[in-house]
Design a protein around this motif. Structure first.
Motif, PDB file in Angstrom:
ATOM      1  N   GLN A  57       0.827  -1.196   0.000  1.00 51.54           N
ATOM      2  CA  GLN A  57       0.000   0.000   0.000  1.00 51.54           C
ATOM      3  C   GLN A  57       0.868   1.255   0.000  1.00 51.54           C
ATOM      4  N   ASP A  58       0.266   2.317  -0.394  1.00 50.15           N
ATOM      5  CA  ASP A  58       0.906   3.638  -0.377  1.00 50.15           C
ATOM      6  C   ASP A  58       1.547   3.865   1.005  1.00 50.15           C
ATOM      7  N   GLY A  59       2.822   4.234   1.016  1.00 51.16           N
ATOM      8  CA  GLY A  59       3.535   4.449   2.268  1.00 51.16           C
ATOM      9  C   GLY A  59       4.252   3.226   2.801  1.00 51.16           C
ATOM     10  N   LYS A 110       5.237   5.091  -3.086  1.00 55.70           N
ATOM     11  CA  LYS A 110       4.142   5.846  -3.690  1.00 55.70           C
ATOM     12  C   LYS A 110       3.654   5.092  -4.926  1.00 55.70           C
ATOM     13  N   PRO A 111       2.424   5.314  -5.346  1.00 59.06           N
ATOM     14  CA  PRO A 111       1.931   4.642  -6.554  1.00 59.06           C
ATOM     15  C   PRO A 111       2.829   4.873  -7.770  1.00 59.06           C
ATOM     16  N   GLU A 112       3.456   6.019  -7.853  1.00 58.28           N
ATOM     17  CA  GLU A 112       4.330   6.299  -8.995  1.00 58.28           C
ATOM     18  C   GLU A 112       5.639   5.513  -8.956  1.00 58.28           C
ATOM     19  N   THR A 165       5.523   2.327  -8.807  1.00 58.56           N
ATOM     20  CA  THR A 165       5.151   1.050  -9.411  1.00 58.56           C
ATOM     21  C   THR A 165       5.926   0.832 -10.704  1.00 58.56           C
ATOM     22  N   VAL A 213       2.499  -0.534  -6.068  1.00 58.25           N
ATOM     23  CA  VAL A 213       2.065   0.248  -4.912  1.00 58.25           C
ATOM     24  C   VAL A 213       0.640   0.700  -5.152  1.00 58.25           C
ATOM     25  N   SER A 214      -0.246   0.295  -4.279  1.00 60.80           N
ATOM     26  CA  SER A 214      -1.652   0.648  -4.419  1.00 60.80           C
ATOM     27  C   SER A 214      -1.961   1.901  -3.607  1.00 60.80           C
ATOM     28  N   SER A 215      -2.893   2.697  -4.145  1.00 59.16           N
ATOM     29  CA  SER A 215      -3.252   3.951  -3.469  1.00 59.16           C
ATOM     30  C   SER A 215      -4.415   3.747  -2.522  1.00 59.16           C
TER      31      SER A 215
END
Length: 127
Positions: free
Chosen positions: A12-14, A86-88, A90, A125-127
């Protein structure tokens, strides 16, 4: 020389992950180790680099303060600690070797100056 990256996954994010790159068939302590990543539809981009002794490291600006590159020459393994994901972030993450730390920044920094590559490991990474 063979490189095997591992440690990717879905977080997950973080969240955090630790990637490993095991190297065989060569003299690991002579290699400068680098990490690259490639997101879908994008070019492969450099992330981090560490000198053969581990005394010098380089991280690109988007990951500074979040990612930490390290190595254990006794284990023929390089690591990339990913924190604050962070999702970015990924992407498929790849490890590679390059003969000189000179290629870890400036015009020399890029896939074209990397000699050996391993198969990548997916980080999502999922938001």
């Amino acid at each position: 020389v063979q490189l095997q990256a591992s440690g990717g996954g879905l977080v997950q994010d973080g969240g955090s992950l630790r990637l490993s790159c095991a190297v065989s068939g060569g003299t690991f302590s002579s290699y400068v180790m680098a990490w690259f990543r490639q997101a879908p539809g994008k070019e492969r981009e450099g992330v981090s680099c560490i000198s053969n002794s581990g005394g010098r490291a380089y991280h690109v600006d988007p990951v500074k303060g979040r990612f930490i590159v390290s190595r254990d020459n006794a284990k023929n393994t390089a690591y990339l600690q990913l924190n604050g994901l962070k999702p970015e972030d990924t992407a498929v993450y790849y490890c590679s070797t390059t003969p000189d730390f000179f290629y870890c920044s400036g015009d020399g920094w890029g896939p074209h100056n990397m000699h050996h590559w391993g198969k990548g490991t997916q980080v999502t990474v999922s938001s």
